[in-house]
Design a protein around this motif. Structure first.
Motif, PDB file in Angstrom:
ATOM      1  N   UNK A 149      37.912  37.913  73.925  1.00  0.00           N
ATOM      2  CA  UNK A 149      38.578  38.597  72.818  1.00  0.00           C
ATOM      3  C   UNK A 149      37.937  39.937  72.453  1.00  0.00           C
ATOM      4  N   UNK A 150      36.614  40.045  72.613  1.00  0.00           N
ATOM      5  CA  UNK A 150      35.973  41.313  72.264  1.00  0.00           C
ATOM      6  C   UNK A 150      36.412  42.418  73.219  1.00  0.00           C
ATOM      7  N   UNK A 151      36.607  42.095  74.501  1.00  0.00           N
ATOM      8  CA  UNK A 151      37.106  43.081  75.464  1.00  0.00           C
ATOM      9  C   UNK A 151      38.560  43.416  75.167  1.00  0.00           C
ATOM     10  N   UNK A 152      39.335  42.405  74.812  1.00  0.00           N
ATOM     11  CA  UNK A 152      40.736  42.645  74.428  1.00  0.00           C
ATOM     12  C   UNK A 152      40.805  43.615  73.264  1.00  0.00           C
ATOM     13  N   UNK A 153      39.947  43.429  72.257  1.00  0.00           N
ATOM     14  CA  UNK A 153      39.978  44.300  71.084  1.00  0.00           C
ATOM     15  C   UNK A 153      39.510  45.713  71.423  1.00  0.00           C
ATOM     16  N   UNK A 154      38.526  45.835  72.312  1.00  0.00           N
ATOM     17  CA  UNK A 154      38.088  47.170  72.750  1.00  0.00           C
ATOM     18  C   UNK A 154      39.230  47.882  73.478  1.00  0.00           C
ATOM     19  N   UNK A 155      39.944  47.131  74.295  1.00  0.00           N
ATOM     20  CA  UNK A 155      41.070  47.717  75.018  1.00  0.00           C
ATOM     21  C   UNK A 155      42.166  48.145  74.039  1.00  0.00           C
ATOM     22  N   UNK A 156      42.417  47.332  73.037  1.00  0.00           N
ATOM     23  CA  UNK A 156      43.426  47.675  72.030  1.00  0.00           C
ATOM     24  C   UNK A 156      43.054  48.969  71.309  1.00  0.00           C
ATOM     25  N   UNK A 157      41.795  49.111  70.933  1.00  0.00           N
ATOM     26  CA  UNK A 157      41.343  50.325  70.250  1.00  0.00           C
ATOM     27  C   UNK A 157      41.458  51.535  71.168  1.00  0.00           C
ATOM     28  N   UNK A 158      41.087  51.355  72.430  1.00  0.00           N
ATOM     29  CA  UNK A 158      41.172  52.455  73.390  1.00  0.00           C
ATOM     30  C   UNK A 158      42.622  52.888  73.567  1.00  0.00           C
ATOM     31  N   UNK A 159      43.517  51.920  73.761  1.00  0.00           N
ATOM     32  CA  UNK A 159      44.924  52.256  73.955  1.00  0.00           C
ATOM     33  C   UNK A 159      45.509  52.948  72.733  1.00  0.00           C
ATOM     34  N   UNK A 160      45.132  52.499  71.551  1.00  0.00           N
ATOM     35  CA  UNK A 160      45.651  53.110  70.328  1.00  0.00           C
ATOM     36  C   UNK A 160      45.243  54.577  70.245  1.00  0.00           C
ATOM     37  N   UNK A 161      43.991  54.867  70.595  1.00  0.00           N
ATOM     38  CA  UNK A 161      43.508  56.246  70.557  1.00  0.00           C
ATOM     39  C   UNK A 161      44.237  57.105  71.586  1.00  0.00           C
ATOM     40  N   UNK A 162      44.450  56.564  72.781  1.00  0.00           N
ATOM     41  CA  UNK A 162      45.144  57.308  73.830  1.00  0.00           C
ATOM     42  C   UNK A 162      46.608  57.545  73.446  1.00  0.00           C
ATOM     43  N   UNK A 163      47.229  56.554  72.816  1.00  0.00           N
ATOM     44  CA  UNK A 163      48.618  56.709  72.391  1.00  0.00           C
ATOM     45  C   UNK A 163      48.754  57.826  71.357  1.00  0.00           C
ATOM     46  N   UNK A 164      47.791  57.917  70.444  1.00  0.00           N
ATOM     47  CA  UNK A 164      47.810  59.002  69.451  1.00  0.00           C
ATOM     48  C   UNK A 164      47.651  60.347  70.144  1.00  0.00           C
ATOM     49  N   UNK A 165      46.727  60.394  71.106  1.00  0.00           N
ATOM     50  CA  UNK A 165      46.475  61.640  71.838  1.00  0.00           C
ATOM     51  C   UNK A 165      47.716  62.128  72.572  1.00  0.00           C
ATOM     52  N   UNK A 166      48.540  61.191  73.045  1.00  0.00           N
ATOM     53  CA  UNK A 166      49.718  61.555  73.832  1.00  0.00           C
ATOM     54  C   UNK A 166      51.028  61.316  73.070  1.00  0.00           C
ATOM     55  N   UNK A 167      50.960  61.277  71.765  1.00  0.00           N
ATOM     56  CA  UNK A 167      52.146  60.976  70.957  1.00  0.00           C
ATOM     57  C   UNK A 167      53.256  62.000  71.112  1.00  0.00           C
ATOM     58  N   UNK A 168      52.917  63.219  71.478  1.00  0.00           N
ATOM     59  CA  UNK A 168      53.929  64.254  71.617  1.00  0.00           C
ATOM     60  C   UNK A 168      54.459  64.428  73.022  1.00  0.00           C
ATOM     61  N   UNK A 169      54.039  63.573  73.953  1.00  0.00           N
ATOM     62  CA  UNK A 169      54.451  63.707  75.343  1.00  0.00           C
ATOM     63  C   UNK A 169      55.929  63.343  75.523  1.00  0.00           C
ATOM     64  N   UNK A 170      56.574  63.909  76.547  1.00  0.00           N
ATOM     65  CA  UNK A 170      57.975  63.573  76.804  1.00  0.00           C
ATOM     66  C   UNK A 170      58.158  62.211  77.479  1.00  0.00           C
ATOM     67  N   UNK A 171      57.072  61.659  78.040  1.00  0.00           N
ATOM     68  CA  UNK A 171      57.111  60.347  78.681  1.00  0.00           C
ATOM     69  C   UNK A 171      55.720  59.732  78.562  1.00  0.00           C
ATOM     70  N   UNK A 172      55.519  58.536  79.127  1.00  0.00           N
ATOM     71  CA  UNK A 172      54.192  57.925  78.986  1.00  0.00           C
ATOM     72  C   UNK A 172      53.382  57.953  80.271  1.00  0.00           C
ATOM     73  N   UNK A 173      53.702  58.875  81.176  1.00  0.00           N
ATOM     74  CA  UNK A 173      52.935  58.993  82.415  1.00  0.00           C
ATOM     75  C   UNK A 173      51.468  59.343  82.161  1.00  0.00           C
ATOM     76  N   UNK A 174      51.225  60.362  81.321  1.00  0.00           N
ATOM     77  CA  UNK A 174      49.837  60.774  81.080  1.00  0.00           C
ATOM     78  C   UNK A 174      49.076  59.730  80.262  1.00  0.00           C
ATOM     79  N   UNK A 175      49.770  59.004  79.401  1.00  0.00           N
ATOM     80  CA  UNK A 175      49.159  57.877  78.701  1.00  0.00           C
ATOM     81  C   UNK A 175      48.693  56.842  79.725  1.00  0.00           C
ATOM     82  N   UNK A 176      49.550  56.548  80.707  1.00  0.00           N
ATOM     83  CA  UNK A 176      49.198  55.581  81.749  1.00  0.00           C
ATOM     84  C   UNK A 176      47.981  56.054  82.535  1.00  0.00           C
ATOM     85  N   UNK A 177      47.975  57.331  82.899  1.00  0.00           N
ATOM     86  CA  UNK A 177      46.837  57.868  83.651  1.00  0.00           C
ATOM     87  C   UNK A 177      45.552  57.820  82.822  1.00  0.00           C
TER      88      UNK A 177
END
Length: 200
Positions: A149-177
Motif C-alpha cells: 500500500x505504501x508503494x501504491x500511495x507513492x504512485x498515486x501522489x506521483x501520478x497526481x503531480x504529473x497530471x497537474x503538470x500536463x493538465x493543459x495538454x491536448x492528449x495524455x501521451x506526455x503524461x504517459x511518458x
C-alpha cells in the motif's frame, strides 16, 4: 483518446467492468485458438488507486494473429484498433523496451484496441506476446502495488503531480511518458518481487 489525463478516485465498478469485458473477449477470441491469458491490468486494477477511467485489459498470445483476424474477432464486442493521438503515441504498435531482460526486438510488438473511449465503458485492450517482458511486468507491477500500500500511495501522489503538470495538454501521451520516471525508480524492486513469486 483526446484530452489530458483526468484522474478519478478508485471505483469498485472498474474490476466488475473488466471481468465482463474479459469474458466477452475470451469468448470471441476462442475460435482463433491463440490466447493464453486474460488479465485486468493498469491502475484501475489496484484497489484504492486513482486512475484515468479507462479499464486496461491484457491478452497474451503465443503469436500475434494477422491484424485483420483480430479486428474481425473483436468487432462484435466493440473493440476497434487504436490509432493513437499522435503518430508517435506510446504503446500502440510496440512497447518501449525496459527491465532486465534482453530479448529479440520482435517481442516488443503488440496490438492495441479501444472501446467506448468517450463513454462510461471506456476500455483499452493490449494484445501482447506471451514471451514479451511487458506481459509479465504489467501483472507483476499490479500485484506488487496491491501487496504494498505504501508503494501504491507513492504512485498515486506521483501520478497526481504529473497530471497537474500536463493538465493543459491536448492528449495524455506526455503524461504517459512522464510516468516512466516512477517505473524506472521501482522497476528493479517490483521485478525482483515478481520473479520471486513466480518461482515454483
Amino acid at each position: 483518446m483526446p484530452g489530458p489525463a483526468v484522474l478519478r478516485p478508485y471505483d469498485p465498478e472498474w474490476p466488475l467492468r473488466a471481468a465482463r469485458l474479459l469474458a466477452d473477449v475470451r469468448r470471441v477470441l476462442a475460435p482463433l485458438g491463440v490466447a493464453e491469458s486474460f488479465e485486468h491490468i493498469g491502475s484501475t486494477s489496484v484497489p484504492g488507486l486513482s486512475a484515468k477511467a479507462y479499464v486496461d485489459l491484457q491478452v497474451t498470445v503465443m503469436e500475434l494473429p494477422v491484424a485483420a483476424a483480430l479486428v474481425e474477432a473483436l468487432a462484435p464486442v466493440g473493440f476497434v484498433p487504436a490509432v493513437g493521438a499522435r503518430p508517435d503515441s506510446p504503446g500502440v504498435h510496440r512497447d518501449l523496451p525496459r527491465g532486465s531482460e534482453v530479448v529479440p526486438d520482435e517481442l516488443w510488438r503488440k496490438r492495441l484496441f479501444t472501446r467506448d473511449v468517450d463513454g462510461p465503458e471506456a476500455s483499452i485492450l493490449h494484445v501482447r506476446l506471451t514471451a514479451s517482458p511487458w506481459a509479465r511486468y504489467t501483472v507483476w507491477f499490479r500485484d506488487w502495488l496491491r501487496a504494498h500500500p505504501e508503494a501504491r500511495d507513492r504512485y498515486a501522489e506521483f501520478k497526481a503531480a504529473v497530471a497537474v503538470e500536463h493538465a493543459g495538454d491536448p492528449d495524455f501521451d506526455d503524461y504517459t511518458r512522464a510516468k516512466t520516471e516512477f517505473f524506472d525508480a521501482v522497476q528493479e524492486e517490483f521485478e525482483a518481487w515478481g520473479r520471486q513469486r513466480s518461482r515454483p
